[in-house]
Design a protein around this motif. Structure first.
Motif, PDB file in Angstrom:
ATOM      1  N   HIS A 244     -36.817  -9.505  34.127  1.00 30.83           N
ATOM      2  CA  HIS A 244     -38.006  -8.776  34.601  1.00 30.83           C
ATOM      3  C   HIS A 244     -38.961  -8.500  33.438  1.00 30.83           C
ATOM      4  CE1 HIS A 244     -35.521  -6.867  38.105  1.00 30.83           C
ATOM      5  NE2 HIS A 244     -35.661  -8.165  38.199  1.00 30.83           N
ATOM      6  N   LEU A 245     -38.355  -8.075  32.314  1.00 29.19           N
ATOM      7  CA  LEU A 245     -39.177  -7.677  31.162  1.00 29.19           C
ATOM      8  C   LEU A 245     -39.777  -8.890  30.446  1.00 29.19           C
ATOM      9  CD1 LEU A 245     -36.905  -4.819  29.767  1.00 29.19           C
ATOM     10  CD2 LEU A 245     -38.730  -4.700  31.458  1.00 29.19           C
ATOM     11  N   ILE A 246     -39.206 -10.061  30.700  1.00 24.16           N
ATOM     12  CA  ILE A 246     -39.757 -11.288  30.104  1.00 24.16           C
ATOM     13  C   ILE A 246     -40.849 -11.846  31.019  1.00 24.16           C
ATOM     14  CG2 ILE A 246     -39.192 -13.623  29.277  1.00 24.16           C
ATOM     15  CD1 ILE A 246     -37.779 -11.500  27.644  1.00 24.16           C
ATOM     16  N   TRP A 247     -40.556 -11.902  32.305  1.00 23.98           N
ATOM     17  CA  TRP A 247     -41.542 -12.453  33.258  1.00 23.98           C
ATOM     18  C   TRP A 247     -42.852 -11.668  33.203  1.00 23.98           C
ATOM     19  CZ3 TRP A 247     -40.185 -14.764  38.636  1.00 23.98           C
ATOM     20  CH2 TRP A 247     -39.178 -15.731  38.506  1.00 23.98           C
ATOM     21  N   ILE A 248     -42.746 -10.318  33.171  1.00 26.72           N
ATOM     22  CA  ILE A 248     -44.006  -9.550  33.215  1.00 26.72           C
ATOM     23  C   ILE A 248     -44.809  -9.726  31.927  1.00 26.72           C
ATOM     24  CG2 ILE A 248     -43.212  -7.778  34.862  1.00 26.72           C
ATOM     25  CD1 ILE A 248     -43.334  -5.939  32.223  1.00 26.72           C
ATOM     26  N   ARG A 249     -44.170 -10.263  30.891  1.00 26.95           N
ATOM     27  CA  ARG A 249     -44.913 -10.508  29.646  1.00 26.95           C
ATOM     28  C   ARG A 249     -45.538 -11.903  29.628  1.00 26.95           C
ATOM     29  NH1 ARG A 249     -41.556  -6.304  28.289  1.00 26.95           N
ATOM     30  NH2 ARG A 249     -42.572  -4.829  26.905  1.00 26.95           N
TER      31      ARG A 249
END
Lengths: 227, 253
Positions: free
Chosen positions: B87-92
């Protein structure tokens, strides 16, 4: 800043989000309320692009950067808080020269010390703060916070509410997914109560007409305070 | 490719104690199996003759490195999604293909570190037999040994984008066993007839010949001619498997 129009999401034969529409203005502090499984997290995931929607539209003002704090954050236990933030900061494309100052800034903002304590030695509350800190990296215009007070003690919650006020004062648009109705009532401008994937009540600080949010919430989901 | 993600995966893998335990265990077994105990001969050379021992060592190292590669790479991508790190990678804004490929390269780097540990076994063998020139050839031989490892790693990692870690692990183990049993299965296929032979031939056609690929490193160590078609085939396999990261995508983080 954000408009959701007739969102729908079904998992096999279970409808998680049936029909949800709302608009959030710039600088607004907006909450999604509802029981477990009401469709709040699914809505948040669709807004963030983590989950494809079956139907409806999501419009976010172009160029808006979003920070996200998940409900159950996982960070490698062998890293320190600063190292975790360094990792996400680099992925985000923050320059090496500005990274250490940025890490200090966001750790200070959530009340963590930039020391060498490993994440495995963090309490649940500290992990939640770290999740919040990574969401603040790069100073995003919009924050999406999924159950940010889970695991925080009473003092931690009070500090968090205060930091929400400060973030709002700095102009950030915040979407808060929370079970703590008193926190929402204290700081949020508006909220929607979701039940079975639909908005059943729209609450706003401006016209709360003397009723507590708890009373409105219980009434909206068809319960009384005695149940 | 994202270097931050790659180095994070490597850092996580090298923190796993089981990596070192399995590697130490593999080295021990290899050294025990190649110990000076046997009186059997192959083509007139005692089984404990240096060349035979080196052949067995290189083969065992290939198998052990392959097994470690599966252990290291089958869970890397599924874990990212199970923990919600994705999640924290995709939103970046990191593209899925770059994210998954970086995770796979991180696993591959960790697998190569494991291979480096396993190479202690042939180094011991070479030192005990005063084979200094072969030690000097080891770095290039190591590159050749990296080919079957890269094939296994990319295959397992690529499939784990859509399949659970256990399923890809079992699939990878099957490919490893069939790939290293190519000569044996080929002989069987020639001896048998009918459906069994057809099945075996089909398997041999689909599964890469990891044995021949691994044996190129031995050929290089011994100063023999290399079978370039095997090496080029291996490189082509790596290229084709890398395309999995462009083709396979997750619907949700």
């Amino acid at each position: 800043m954000l408009t959701c129009d007739r969102l729908k999401k079904t998992f096999r034969d279970k409808t998680a989000v049936a029909d949800i529409s709302f608009t959030i203005a710039d600088g607004e502090l907006f909450a999604l309320l509802g029981r477990n499984g009401a469709g709040k997290t699914t809505t948040i995931k669709m807004i963030l692009g983590l989950l494809p929607k079956d139907n409806g539209d999501i419009h976010i003002t172009e160029g808006v950067r979003i920070g996200y704090s998940p409900e159950t954050p996982y960070f490698p236990g062998y890293l320190s808080g600063s190292q975790v933030l360094g990792y996400y900061g680099r992925i985000q494309g923050l320059k090496r020269s500005e990274l250490s100052a940025e890490i200090k800034r966001v750790m200070q903002a959530v009340g963590l010390r930039p020391d060498k304590t490993k994440v495995k030695d963090y309490s649940k509350g500290m992990l939640q703060r770290l999740a919040m800190a990574q969401a603040l990296l790069g100073d995003p215009e919009m924050l999406v916070l999924d159950e940010p007070t889970a695991g925080l003690d009473a003092l931690g919650r009070l500090e968090f509410v205060e930091s929400l006020r400060q973030m709002k004062a700095s102009g950030k648009t915040i979407i808060l997914n929370s079970h703590i109705l008193s926190d929402v009532e204290r700081v949020c401008d508006r909220a929607v109560i979701i039940d079975a994937g639909r908005i059943v009540y729209e609450w706003s600080q401006a016209d709360s007409s003397g009723q507590t949010l708890e009373a409105v919430f219980l009434k909206s989901i068809g319960r009384t305070s005695h149940e | 490719m994202n270097n931050t993600i790659i180095s994070n995966v490597v850092r996580e893998k090298v923190h796993r104690k089981d990596l070192y335990i399995i590697a130490a265990f593999s080295i021990l077994i290899t050294l025990m199996m190649t110990g000076n105990q046997s009186t059997l001969t192959i083509n007139g050379e005692p089984l404990t003759g240096y060349t035979n021992m080196l052949t067995i060592t290189i083969l065992l190292i290939g198998l052990a490195a392959g097994a470690l590669t599966i252990a290291l790479s089958s869970s890397t991508i599924p874990n990212e999604y199970n923990r919600g790190t994705s999640h924290l990678i995709w939103i970046r804004g990191v593209k899925q293909s770059i994210y998954h490929a970086s995770l796979a390269v991180g696993s591959l780097t960790a697998a190569l570190i494991a291979l480096g540990l396993l190479l202690l076994a042939p180094i011991c063998l070479m030192l005990a037999n005063n084979q200094l020139p072969q030690i000097l050839r080891l770095p290039v031989a190591c590159l050749l040994m990296a080919l079957p490892i890269a094939i296994i790693c990319l295959l397992v990692s690529g499939l784990s984008i859509r399949l659970p870690g256990l399923a890809t692990g079992l699939f990878g183990a099957s490919i490893l066993i069939i790939g290293y049993a190519h000569p044996l299965l080929s002989t069987w296929a020639n001896l048998l007839s009918g459906t069994t032979s057809t099945i075996l031939r089909s398997l041999l056609l689909v599964v890469p010949d990891l044995y021949s690929l691994q044996m190129q490193s031995l050929a290089f160590l011994c100063g023999e001619d290399l079978a370039w078609h095997n090496i080029l085939g291996g490189l082509l396999g790596v290229y084709l498997l890398a395309q999995l990261f462009l083709l396979l995508k997750r619907k949700q983080a």
